[in-house]
Design an enzyme around this catalytic site. Structure first.
Site, mmCIF file in Angstrom:
data_model
loop_
_atom_site.group_PDB
_atom_site.id
_atom_site.type_symbol
_atom_site.label_atom_id
_atom_site.label_comp_id
_atom_site.label_asym_id
_atom_site.label_seq_id
_atom_site.Cartn_x
_atom_site.Cartn_y
_atom_site.Cartn_z
ATOM 1 C CB ILE A 1 3.060 8.215 5.267
ATOM 2 C CG1 ILE A 1 2.108 7.532 4.621
ATOM 3 C CG2 ILE A 1 2.997 8.042 6.795
ATOM 4 C CD1 ILE A 1 2.331 6.099 4.574
ATOM 5 N N GLY A 2 2.634 10.470 2.751
ATOM 6 C CA GLY A 2 3.140 10.780 1.542
ATOM 7 C C GLY A 2 1.892 11.286 0.425
ATOM 8 C CB ALA A 3 1.675 13.517 -1.856
ATOM 9 N N GLY A 4 0.278 10.763 -3.116
ATOM 10 C CA GLY A 4 -0.057 10.049 -4.281
ATOM 11 C C GLY A 4 -0.753 11.015 -5.284
ATOM 12 C CD GLU A 5 -1.673 11.860 -10.757
ATOM 13 O OE1 GLU A 5 -0.808 12.761 -10.205
ATOM 14 O OE2 GLU A 5 -2.631 12.613 -11.916
ATOM 15 C CB VAL B 1 -0.015 7.786 0.880
ATOM 16 C CG1 VAL B 1 -0.078 6.526 1.328
ATOM 17 C CG2 VAL B 1 -0.164 8.026 -0.938
ATOM 18 C CE LYS C 1 -0.509 3.932 -2.765
ATOM 19 N NZ LYS C 1 -0.238 3.558 -4.471
ATOM 20 C CG ASP D 1 7.170 3.035 -13.603
ATOM 21 O OD1 ASP D 1 8.290 2.979 -13.717
ATOM 22 O OD2 ASP D 1 6.394 3.748 -12.864
HETATM 23 P P1 AMP Z 1 2.170 6.017 -4.466
HETATM 24 O O1 AMP Z 1 0.748 6.698 -4.756
HETATM 25 O O2 AMP Z 1 1.975 4.603 -4.568
HETATM 26 O O3 AMP Z 1 3.365 6.371 -5.481
HETATM 27 O O4 AMP Z 1 2.468 6.338 -2.902
HETATM 28 C C1 AMP Z 1 2.826 7.409 -2.220
HETATM 29 C C2 AMP Z 1 3.979 7.607 -1.287
HETATM 30 O O5 AMP Z 1 3.208 6.843 -0.371
HETATM 31 C C3 AMP Z 1 5.012 6.191 -1.447
HETATM 32 O O6 AMP Z 1 6.280 6.927 -2.164
HETATM 33 C C4 AMP Z 1 5.393 5.851 -0.096
HETATM 34 O O7 AMP Z 1 6.440 6.750 0.372
HETATM 35 C C5 AMP Z 1 3.931 5.889 0.648
HETATM 36 N N1 AMP Z 1 3.537 4.685 0.234
HETATM 37 C C6 AMP Z 1 2.677 4.312 -0.406
HETATM 38 N N2 AMP Z 1 2.338 3.082 0.048
HETATM 39 C C7 AMP Z 1 2.844 2.646 0.984
HETATM 40 C C8 AMP Z 1 2.730 1.324 2.249
HETATM 41 N N3 AMP Z 1 2.143 0.434 1.836
HETATM 42 N N4 AMP Z 1 3.496 1.902 3.300
HETATM 43 C C9 AMP Z 1 4.154 2.671 3.653
HETATM 44 N N5 AMP Z 1 4.225 3.732 2.940
HETATM 45 C C10 AMP Z 1 3.395 3.737 1.483
#
Ligand code: AMP
Length: 972
Positions: free
Chosen positions: A606-610, A614, A632, A725
């Protein structure tokens, strides 16, 4: 005739020689060899004119003894020649080889009728010599011997006598010896040699078995089965004793079975030799000696095993070929978690498994009286899940403990050699130290306080340091400061005179922190007064006092109207910085639950973290229903630092438990990928969510979201956690529009924030969201979080608009410094914008606390009228900068008159104290910028004193007074 053809190798019916045996033809045992005898043979010849002993030369001109007879002229010849007695020894089958020449009767003129071309061979068995008498009827005929070729044609046509060789076999023989007899019946014979022998299989060693000399069997076709005897230090292979067969020809045939070198010995040629020092052979089945395995040795030869070095052991089930091993070291990082009458223990595997892979764990539970020595085993009433011993996993839950009892738990790592040694590989649940005893001494001065205290009664370990936490008792903004000390005393400096401070001390050991000592309130000494004081100080004090009064007045107002001071009670849970842990793994396990990776089902990215992707997925914990989670992951190939930083977020998040703070389900650190499992927030991050739904929510809904964020922040601030932040992108929204604060971490969070930029003070800062003091000198506090919160309010009310639009970061910093503040977003209720402006007070002490913010928002939600947007005001500006306008000072004769006109006469003294006694000086308060109908007045000489006045041609609102002063109404 043709018997002479039967040479030894072609003997009919002889067994096929066993291929791998190539022993060659064995030499026979000679019983008689007439050629070998140089002296007279002295055989018996009868009648005396028959056979005659004659010396001659053989074909090689070697002197030999021969017997000859040639009575061919006389008829009826019967000449006997008998050998001496031949003792047969153990022979059963005797070979008789005759070499002779025989004259062809045709070559003898006038012998027709009397001349013969054969002679007869006889034998007589006796057990001893029987004298020189010769009785024909006692002899048994062996054969009639004829010459194969009596003569050969010589090169010159002459006839040459040819030496014939005939072989006859006799047996089985039953007596001790025998005689051979040759009967001549009228031939012309020269008996050149008589050789009597028998055959033997000579002793050999085959397959490490010795086979003795063996006489061949009596029958031509018989094989003699012989059992072998293992050579020294060899033994028969099980069910496979060594055997060979001795053929009639004296050959060893058909080896069966074998011997093998005993344990401790190896084969060298046909013998077994002991293994050398440092080598062993554990079984006869092994072929070679092997070098002693790791951690073992021997200093003798011929060993079947090696002895373990000191401290190393071999389990009973360990074969000698495996290394000696030792008990494991103690498990590591034992952490516990108490839940009513159950304790969950979790640990990491020992650093040293002792060289084995059969490590399991067992738990020792003891219940102790408060005297530490008196502990008894917990007994059978305590439950262990999954088990008390033999644990393969690194956790256990101990249940059914007694409430209000004192327990100690030890976790022991056990392996196959634990019971052989006296080493204990245990780790105890470390007890935190007890509380620091009373603070016994204090030396109070104007600006410092020296404290000393007594070590805890039960330190339960080495005290690494003490932490002294204090705050200014009457300060509204309860900012805790800490001082650390390695000893039981510390001096706290930089305090304000005549100010009450509240102190608490706690001790830190390996096991963690003790509870804080009870609060101790100490007031610093009064500032000394007297004629000798420096006039500069007096002026400074007066100026400060004036400022304080002004600030107090402003705040007094806010407090009076808006909120009650939040009080922190002792015992409130405090945030612990994971970086204070030497071992970051410990911090993770202290605060985050280790999840079994098998409980987690990853569904989609659903997403990309550092640190990696994710994902969303499901978490199904035993006995609980499955829940949606965000996962994550830490991408592969991470460095140890990345892993630490990644898990740091979990160590922080795991400390929080609030409906408006994203909830950590747990972590997976023992498998790959390393994962942080968080409650799933269906609507993702708030900024994107709002942009997607631009204009779709009611103000109440938006305020509801803001209220949630403020509540989460209030909780974090109360815990002593500064977010640094806070921004809409770091707020997550679930399916019920509940907003939760997320993105925790230390510096790394900001480092990763794409909004963060490097500032001159070092480090990356998300400028648009950050309070000026944090940008300028990295003063991050809950008050700077409040500033960021104001920006989040603005983001929310503008549906995800970018704060300060496309202004550059530098311009933003400059504008803020000059007093510029974001105008109200379109359709934003003025009360909300006012709250934003409050959050953006330059002086952080002036900003509301999160607790107040929650209160204000609650009130607004309860009174929706307050959220109505007055038509024509506070609408989103088309262009950020509007015309500047200046108040018309010419209409007033003095500052007092001017203040009176704007109903602010009560500030007259403050203006005077701050040096604004003339209208000129007030006019010097420059007009920096105006925006959205607002004008900023700012005095460059005195920090806090600027006023924000609304202008729409006239004074309209004063920020310091909040909508209280309506200049129009005042008749201006
Ligand atoms: P982060 O590394 O925490 O910035 O997460 C990257 C992206 O993953 C975020 O911008 C969200 O879109 C998604 N994400 C992170 N944590 C969650 C969560 N608990 N539920 C749904 N999406 C999440």
């Amino acid at each position: 005739m043709g018997c002479a053809d039967a040479g030894p190798a072609e003997a009919a019916g002889a067994p096929v020689r066993f291929n791998h045996l190539s022993l060659g033809f064995p030499s026979p045992v000679i019983l008689l060899d007439s050629k070998a005898q140089q002296t007279e043979l002295e055989w018996i010849s009868y009648p005396p004119n028959g056979w005659e002993e004659i010396s001659g030369l053989d074909e090689n001109y070697t002197p030999i003894r021969t017997y000859q007879v040639c009575q061919v002229m006389e008829p009826n010849q019967n000449n006997w020649l008998r050998t001496n007695w031949i003792e047969k020894g153990d022979a059963q089958r005797i070979f008789v080889e005759l070499k002779f020449t025989l004259r062809d009767c045709n070559s003898l003129p006038g012998v027709v009728g009397t001349c013969k071309e054969t002679f007869n061979l006889y034998y007589q068995e006796t057990d001893s010599e029987v004298g020189r008498g010769l009785r024909e009827n006692q002899y048994v005929k062996i054969d009639t011997i004829a010459a194969d070729e009596s003569f050969t044609q010589g090169d010159l046509g002459e006839r040459k006598m040819k030496l014939n060789t005939e072989l006859r076999i006799i047996g089985p023989l039953s007596k001790r010896g025998f005689y051979l007899a040759f009967q001549d019946v009228g031939a012309c014979i020269a008996l050149v040699s008589v050789k009597v022998y028998y055959k033997k299989c000579w002793s050999i060693i085959e397959n490490l078995a010795t086979f003795p000399d063996t006489v061949t069997g009596s029958e031509f076709s018989s094989l003699v089965e012989v059992e072998g005897m293992c050579v020294n230090d060899a033994e028969e292979e099980a069910d496979n004793s060594p055997k060979m067969h001795c053929s009639a020809e004296g050959e060893w045939l058909v080896p069966i079975g074998k011997c093998i070198c005993k344990a401790g010995f190896h084969q060298k040629g046909d013998a077994c030799e002991p293994c050398g020092r440092g080598f062993y052979k554990s079984s006869s089945q092994d072929l070679q000696c092997s070098r002693c395995p790791a951690h073992s040795f021997n200093d003798r030869e011929g060993s079947w095993r090696c002895d373990c070095e000191d401290g190393y052991y071999r389990a009973l089930s360990d074969p000698p070929s495996v290394a000696c091993t030792r008990p494991p070291s103690a498990p590591q990082n034992l952490v516990y978690n108490i839940n009513q009458t159950a304790v969950t223990l979790e640990w990491s595997p020992p650093a040293d498994t002792g060289g084995r892979n059969d490590v399991t764990y067992r738990v020792v539970c003891r219940r102790c009286s408060w005297e530490p020595e008196e502990c008894v085993a917990c007994g059978p009433n305590v439950g262990y899940s999954p088990a008390q011993s033999g644990l393969v996993e690194t956790y256990v839950m101990v249940t059914d403990l007694l409430a209000h009892a004192n327990y100690t738990f030890e976790v022991e790592a056990v392996n196959g050699v634990t019971d052989l040694s006296r080493t204990q590989s245990r780790v105890s649940v470390p007890a935190a130290p007890s509380q620091v005893r009373e603070i016994i001494n204090k030396k109070v001065q104007q600006r410092s306080i020296q404290l000393s205290w007594l070590e805890p009664q039960q330190p339960n370990g080495v005290i690494k340091e003490y932490e002294i936490k204090y705050y200014e008792k009457d300060q509204k903004d309860r900012i805790y400061s800490t001082v650390r000390s390695k000893s039981t005393s510390a001096t706290v400096n930089n305090l304000k005179p005549s100010t009450a401070y509240v102190f608490q001390i706690r001790a830190l050991t390996e096991a963690g922190y003790s509870n804080y000592s009870p609060q101790l309130e100490i007031t610093t000494q009064e500032e000394a007064t007297g004629g000798e004081q420096n006039p500069v100080i007096i002026i400074a004090v007066v100026a400060v006092a004036g400022t304080i009064i002004l600030v107090f007045m402003v705040f007094g107002f806010i407090i009076g109207r808006r909120y009650a001071l939040a009080v922190k009670f002792p015992g409130t849970k405090t945030y612990i910085d994971p970086e204070t842990y030497e071992d970051p793994n410990r911090a993770v396990h202290q605060f985050a639950k280790e999840l079994d990776a098998s409980c987690i089902k990853i569904e989609r990215v659903i997403g990309a973290g550092e640190f990696g992707e994710v994902c969303s997925g499901r978490l199904k914990l035993p006995g609980k229903r499955d829940v949606s989670v965000a996962i994550k992951t830490l991408k592969v190939g991470y460095t140890e630092k990345q892993r630490r930083d990644f898990l740091c977020e979990a160590s922080i998040m795991g400390q929080f438990d609030h409906p408006n703070v994203v909830h950590l389900e747990g972590v997976v650190t023992r498998g790959k990928p390393v994962m942080i499992v968080i409650e799933y927030m269906e609507n993702g991050s708030l900024d994107a969510f709002l942009r997607k739904h631009d204009g779709q929510f009611t103000v109440i809904q938006l305020v509801g979201m803001l209220r949630g964020i403020a509540a989460g922040m209030r909780y974090l601030a109360d815990m002593g956690y500064v977010h640094r932040d806070l921004a809409a992108r770091n707020i997550l929204v679930n399916s019920n529009l509940v907003c939760k604060v997320s993105d925790f971490g230390l510096s790394r969070v900001i480092e990763d924030d794409p909004e963060a930029v490097y500032t001159t003070t070092g480090g990356k800062i998300p400028v648009r969201w950050t309070a000026p003091e944090a940008i300028q000198y990295r003063k991050f506090t809950s008050a700077s979080d409040v500033w960021s919160y104001g920006i989040v309010m603005w983001e929310v009310m503008s549906y995800g608009e970018r704060p300060y639009w496309d202004m550059s970061n530098q311009d933003v910093i400059k504008a803020i410094e000059e007093g510029y503040r974001l105008p109200a977003p379109m359709d934003c209720p003025p009360g909300l914008h006012q709250l934003m402006l409050d959050c953006w007070q330059k002086d952080r002490a002036e900003r509301p606390k999160f607790d107040q913010i929650v209160g204000i928002l609650d009130k607004m939600i309860r009174n929706p009228n307050t959220l109505k947007t007055p038509v024509g005001t506070c609408t989103r500006p088309i262009s950020p900068l509007l015309d500047q306008s200046t108040p018309d000072f010419a209409a007033f004769r003095s500052v007092g008159e001017w203040l009176e006109a704007i109903k602010m006469e009560r500030y007259r003294d403050n203006f005077t104290a701050a040096g604004y006694s003339s209208l000129e000086s007030v006019a010097r308060m420059s007009i920096d910028s105006s925006h959205g109908g607002l004008v900023f007045f700012r005095d460059y000489r005195s920090t806090p004193c600027f006023m924000l006045l609304c202008t729409s041609g006239e004074f309209h609102q004063c920020q310091t007074e909040r909508a209280e002063v309506d200049v129009k109404e005042a008749g201006h």
